[in-house]
Design an enzyme around this catalytic site. Sequence first.
Site, PDB file in Angstrom:
ATOM      1  CG  HIS B 260      -1.853   1.130   1.344  1.00  0.00           C
ATOM      2  ND1 HIS B 260      -3.149   1.083   0.909  1.00  0.00           N
ATOM      3  CD2 HIS B 260      -1.679   2.394   1.829  1.00  0.00           C
ATOM      4  CE1 HIS B 260      -3.739   2.254   1.115  1.00  0.00           C
ATOM      5  NE2 HIS B 260      -2.862   3.062   1.685  1.00  0.00           N
ATOM      6  CD  GLU B 261       1.588   3.576   3.645  1.00  0.00           C
ATOM      7  OE1 GLU B 261       1.771   4.647   3.031  1.00  0.00           O
ATOM      8  OE2 GLU B 261       0.553   3.345   4.311  1.00  0.00           O
TER       9      GLU B 261
END
Lengths: 495, 495
Positions: B260-261
């Site tokens: 996600h990051e």
Amino acid sequence: MTQTNTPLAELLAYQKQTEALAQVAGRLSWDQETVMPRGAADQRGEEMAAMEAVLHARRTDPRLGEWLDACEGAEVSEADAAKLRHIRRDYDRSRKIPADLAAELARVTSVAQGQWAEARAADDFAAFAPVLSRVIELRQQEGQALAGGGDVYDALLNDYEPGATATQLEAMFAEMRPRLVDLRGKVLEKPQPAGLSGDFPAEAQMAFARKLALAFNYDLTRGRIDKAVHPFSSGSGHDVRITTRTAEDDPFNCFFSTIHEVGHACYEQNIDAGYALTPLGQGVSMGVHESQSRIYENQLGRSRAFTGWIYDQMRADFGDIGVDSAEAFYAAVNRVQKDFIRTEADELQYNLHVMLRFDLERALISGDLKVADLEGAWNERFEADFGYAVPRASLGCLQDVHWSVGLFGYFPTYSLGNVYAGCLAQALRVDVPDLDAELAKGITAPATDWLRENVQRHGGLYEPREVITRACGAAPTAEPLLEYIEAKFSDLYDL
Amino acid sequence: MTQTNTPLAELLAYQKQTEALAQVAGRLSWDQETVMPRGAADQRGEEMAAMEAVLHARRTDPRLGEWLDACEGAEVSEADAAKLRHIRRDYDRSRKIPADLAAELARVTSVAQGQWAEARAADDFAAFAPVLSRVIELRQQEGQALAGGGDVYDALLNDYEPGATATQLEAMFAEMRPRLVDLRGKVLEKPQPAGLSGDFPAEAQMAFARKLALAFNYDLTRGRIDKAVHPFSSGSGHDVRITTRTAEDDPFNCFFSTIHEVGHACYEQNIDAGYALTPLGQGVSMGVHESQSRIYENQLGRSRAFTGWIYDQMRADFGDIGVDSAEAFYAAVNRVQKDFIRTEADELQYNLHVMLRFDLERALISGDLKVADLEGAWNERFEADFGYAVPRASLGCLQDVHWSVGLFGYFPTYSLGNVYAGCLAQALRVDVPDLDAELAKGITAPATDWLRENVQRHGGLYEPREVITRACGAAPTAEPLLEYIEAKFSDLYDL
């Protein structure tokens, strides 16, 4: 309670923000040397330049002048008077330097640093000479702007050591040099003690470095230790970080660099908390700062008593280290060798390195020495003082980064720090006669408490010489340092 | 070549410094969450406040208005026009908010964050309610100042998602909610697949997270991965760092947080280098940012094809992980469970979390919902949408930090990001029909290249909806996301 609408209150509120921003800029440098991704270098340059522009604008803001004028003659506390003195000095200094000169210096020294690194790698002083000439020209101009007719070198020196003069340093060095040269000659005729041998993995060195830092009462809840190419200490107050480095065949490099930086860091950590984010919230000068790093590193860290404790700890952590007694270990720690690099020099030869640079840089700034003649002058002087010849420029006049970044007037503060450390150690031993018994147990608190109480906590409250004079009960001279070095190495080398 | 003395050139030079300083402030936050010594918190507060004061002064500097006025009507490039649009919007916004309101908001939200953390720990909403009321009052005032008679919630929303309106979002959510509630009901009646079991040491998880980051083409020469309490991405351009976290019994938390990051970070890294340190040099909105993080995490990272590759890699690195086929692993990754926490929700239930918050926060801002009634309203709505009851406030209305720091209008951008990700994934699969064959080998480049080319490189050049519309060839709707979710979970749960 301080009123909030007086010129003094407004000035100090403004200054507090400036100090906070300076801490941010310092943290950015720490980041650059430790954790920054390597691809971020150019962007970081823009970020640093933006911070510097903000700081420069704040330091030359005409409101500072108005507030300072409005505070003239007011009755203020000793601490506030000291703050005003610092702010006035910095403001006057910043206003004296033309903005385009400052910008040109920033630009040229940035280029010069790269050219220095290349020239050093190629052992080619001639490749560095042109840009060095330009740096010197600009620093001469800066010094003239600051000196206002006075001594140009002193004006530069005062940036690092307020109140110091080249004349004063020259007299001090004149006293030191013959005695150190004489001692160096005698010591180098003697057989050299053995060094360490063993297995010193980098991670184990870092763990040991932490142990040493804690032994010197470095507060890791307000600091941290990381690896970097060059050891340094960064930040003030509640966030003072140090770096060290590891070389697998030379654990002393890591350990004594760590103790040295811990000395710098503890000075910052131990300043009166009430001075935080004021001009008193940092070490007062390079010389006083170096006195703390050197007394931690040398008079305490390299003492017979403390090295006895290190010896036991190292054998516990690293097994066989190739020396078989605490006394042999003490001799190995303090070994005097024919070497060329200032940063690796022993206590005996270190100050000879500094004096050489002091004399040469004064001559460069005055114009008496041309850059074209620098390498020859360096090598001639080196052989006279050290007794052996410089084989190449990277071991001679290209070894230090300082001149490439415009640091003229900085070198002598190293020796001044050593001289101050000598005075402080003498006074400390009078006040704490049983110090060695504690050091032998790895306990440094009697010394670090004394230094905190007598030197560190004052931060910028007193002028550099004054803080040392107050701590020692007498004005500093080179005599205690010389006596300490002569006694230590005469003993070690059976002179 | 750009002239250097035009109003546009002066404006952009000024803006570049502001952008660089904003990067510095961001780095300071990264430092705080990763490496800062814990004792430095108070001092760091002063440093951050000083940076914010500098940035605020620059963003409201009247010279910006003069330069912007002087640029009106000038013929400029598409990129410069976009820069002017951003600067104008930010300047107008900053000038509309009274300085004392901004200061009070900063002060109150700082207090509120601490009180929220305590109330959450004690499961005591009543203890948080008074300060939350105050935060809402201040944000209402801010929204009114910004809206100038228009919709107050929209004014707040536009801070995170320029151009979005609550009416538009409401219509979109009205389409999504019944279909997701219906699907959730059917899925939760089915037997649940098994989860992982095995030995997942923190260090091995971090090593695996690096492997995943590289698989998604995160550039570690311009980034880094560290541990922090909360995963986040920080910075733009050549220095974009992410954090993740590890829980020894739940490696998916670490791995999918990392992906996600990495989605956020790659968006920042892949923006046209020419936009660096301009208003175009960052992701254009929270919604578009979340579309990148979610498509990396879900449509790519949680796909059958890519989880097949993760399964093989995890068995190689961790040995027995308690599931014995790629298909069982895929089911475990996408398990739908009765749970309460938004940040841990599966793809099916996630948007129901967001819609709940969107409706409640709109009612709080309009005054239709009193803070005293929030907990009851939350619990009632939760049971209606999720089919099971909230047992305590820490699993209900106290779970998110957002409202305590004044983030009203932020939550819906999460779902908007999911909707955009749905549209992008549909368009991507048309353009790259053999995507799964590559994902099954752990190769994401066909997808990440497509996203870089069609979305990421543009940075702030286009408005949020426009960049998605251009990439997909049609205006975004919720339909692709809904179809994707329905197909995926009908398949997984044999509906």
